[in-house]
Write a protein that holds these residues in place. Structure first.
Motif, PDB file in Angstrom:
ATOM      1  N   ALA A 245     -38.254  14.239  17.581  1.00  0.00           N
ATOM      2  CA  ALA A 245     -39.281  13.866  18.539  1.00  0.00           C
ATOM      3  C   ALA A 245     -40.640  13.710  17.858  1.00  0.00           C
ATOM      4  O   ALA A 245     -41.068  14.572  17.095  1.00  0.00           O
ATOM      5  CB  ALA A 245     -39.366  14.917  19.643  1.00  0.00           C
TER       6      ALA A 245
ATOM      7  N   ASN B 125     -27.583  11.229  19.884  1.00  0.00           N
ATOM      8  CA  ASN B 125     -28.461  11.208  18.715  1.00  0.00           C
ATOM      9  C   ASN B 125     -27.827  11.901  17.515  1.00  0.00           C
ATOM     10  O   ASN B 125     -27.986  11.458  16.378  1.00  0.00           O
ATOM     11  CB  ASN B 125     -29.811  11.840  19.044  1.00  0.00           C
ATOM     12  CG  ASN B 125     -30.724  10.872  19.778  1.00  0.00           C
ATOM     13  OD1 ASN B 125     -30.553   9.663  19.704  1.00  0.00           O
ATOM     14  ND2 ASN B 125     -31.689  11.408  20.489  1.00  0.00           N
TER      15      ASN B 125
ATOM     16  N   ASP C  22     -33.989   3.950  17.441  1.00  0.00           N
ATOM     17  CA  ASP C  22     -34.867   3.935  18.608  1.00  0.00           C
ATOM     18  C   ASP C  22     -35.182   2.492  18.954  1.00  0.00           C
ATOM     19  O   ASP C  22     -35.155   1.613  18.086  1.00  0.00           O
ATOM     20  CB  ASP C  22     -36.169   4.686  18.319  1.00  0.00           C
ATOM     21  CG  ASP C  22     -35.980   6.197  18.277  1.00  0.00           C
ATOM     22  OD1 ASP C  22     -35.073   6.699  18.967  1.00  0.00           O
ATOM     23  OD2 ASP C  22     -36.750   6.863  17.568  1.00  0.00           O
TER      24      ASP C  22
ATOM     25  N   PHE D   1     -38.550   5.610  21.565  1.00  0.00           N
ATOM     26  CA  PHE D   1     -37.418   6.446  21.943  1.00  0.00           C
ATOM     27  C   PHE D   1     -36.217   5.584  22.248  1.00  0.00           C
ATOM     28  O   PHE D   1     -36.261   4.359  22.119  1.00  0.00           O
ATOM     29  CB  PHE D   1     -37.781   7.359  23.120  1.00  0.00           C
ATOM     30  CG  PHE D   1     -38.257   6.641  24.354  1.00  0.00           C
ATOM     31  CD1 PHE D   1     -37.378   6.338  25.374  1.00  0.00           C
ATOM     32  CD2 PHE D   1     -39.593   6.272  24.494  1.00  0.00           C
ATOM     33  CE1 PHE D   1     -37.810   5.685  26.521  1.00  0.00           C
ATOM     34  CE2 PHE D   1     -40.042   5.628  25.638  1.00  0.00           C
ATOM     35  CZ  PHE D   1     -39.146   5.332  26.644  1.00  0.00           C
TER      36      PHE D   1
ATOM     37  N   ASP E 157     -32.559   9.840  24.190  1.00  0.00           N
ATOM     38  CA  ASP E 157     -33.786  10.598  24.465  1.00  0.00           C
ATOM     39  C   ASP E 157     -34.089  10.611  25.957  1.00  0.00           C
ATOM     40  O   ASP E 157     -34.547  11.620  26.502  1.00  0.00           O
ATOM     41  CB  ASP E 157     -34.980   9.997  23.716  1.00  0.00           C
ATOM     42  CG  ASP E 157     -34.822  10.026  22.213  1.00  0.00           C
ATOM     43  OD1 ASP E 157     -34.107  10.910  21.696  1.00  0.00           O
ATOM     44  OD2 ASP E 157     -35.429   9.165  21.543  1.00  0.00           O
ATOM     45  N   SER E 158     -33.848   9.476  26.608  1.00  0.00           N
ATOM     46  CA  SER E 158     -34.089   9.394  28.054  1.00  0.00           C
ATOM     47  C   SER E 158     -33.158  10.327  28.824  1.00  0.00           C
ATOM     48  O   SER E 158     -33.580  10.987  29.780  1.00  0.00           O
ATOM     49  CB  SER E 158     -33.904   7.953  28.543  1.00  0.00           C
ATOM     50  OG  SER E 158     -34.831   7.108  27.903  1.00  0.00           O
TER      51      SER E 158
ATOM     52  N   THR F 204     -34.484  13.857  28.327  1.00  0.00           N
ATOM     53  CA  THR F 204     -35.718  14.074  29.085  1.00  0.00           C
ATOM     54  C   THR F 204     -35.452  14.167  30.582  1.00  0.00           C
ATOM     55  O   THR F 204     -35.929  15.104  31.248  1.00  0.00           O
ATOM     56  CB  THR F 204     -36.722  12.943  28.797  1.00  0.00           C
ATOM     57  OG1 THR F 204     -36.985  12.925  27.399  1.00  0.00           O
ATOM     58  CG2 THR F 204     -38.007  13.143  29.572  1.00  0.00           C
TER      59      THR F 204
END
Length: 143
Positions: free
Chosen positions: A44, A96, A108, A118, A122-123, A126
């Motif tokens: 990140a 990932n 990404d 991202f 990642d989504s 999150t």
């Protein structure tokens, strides 16, 4: 809801293939968002760049902890919201981690200026984390 894990990995990997094959040659601008291709050797916000071994240990540990927590918590309490959130986090993390193991970096493709670049995994992490936060906030208000 463990079906979310393979679906999130599939969607993540398909988007990364599309990014590599199409966006690397033809970035797309949509309002303030740019769809492009990038190789992220860090985590990140670019932390720990070029440290695949450390990131591999961190990713594996985080996924194991999440899996153990999921099993422990779901035995204690059945919650579809918790199950959804934790499985989204695990699926995204696995997507990932698969990249890190297979190619040594994470692909990404969604760039938001002044924020970050991202991917779909990642989504999932999150949004899953937000769902878990909502669940635990709601639960703490109703205990």
């Amino acid at each position: 809801m463990t079906w979310i894990i393979p679906i999130s990995i599939f969607l993540d990997q398909i988007s990364k293939i599309w990014s590599r094959d199409f966006l690397s040659l033809n970035p797309i601008n949509i309002w303030f968002i740019k769809l492009t291709y990038a190789q992220n050797t860090g985590m990140a916000f670019g932390m720990f760049k070029n440290n695949a071994f450390l990131l591999g240990i961190f990713s594996t540990s985080a996924i194991c902890i999440a899996l153990l927590f999921r099993e422990w918590y779901l035995k204690k309490e059945k919650s579809k919201l918790f199950d959804l959130g934790i499985n989204m986090v695990i699926g995204g993390a696995l997507g990932n981690m698969y990249d890190r193991i297979r190619i040594g970096y994470v692909v990404d493709m969604v760039y938001v200026p002044h924020f970050a670049i991202f991917n779909v995994a990642d989504s999932f992490v999150t949004i899953g984390g937000i769902i878990l936060a909502i669940y635990f906030l709601w639960r703490s208000k109703h205990d």
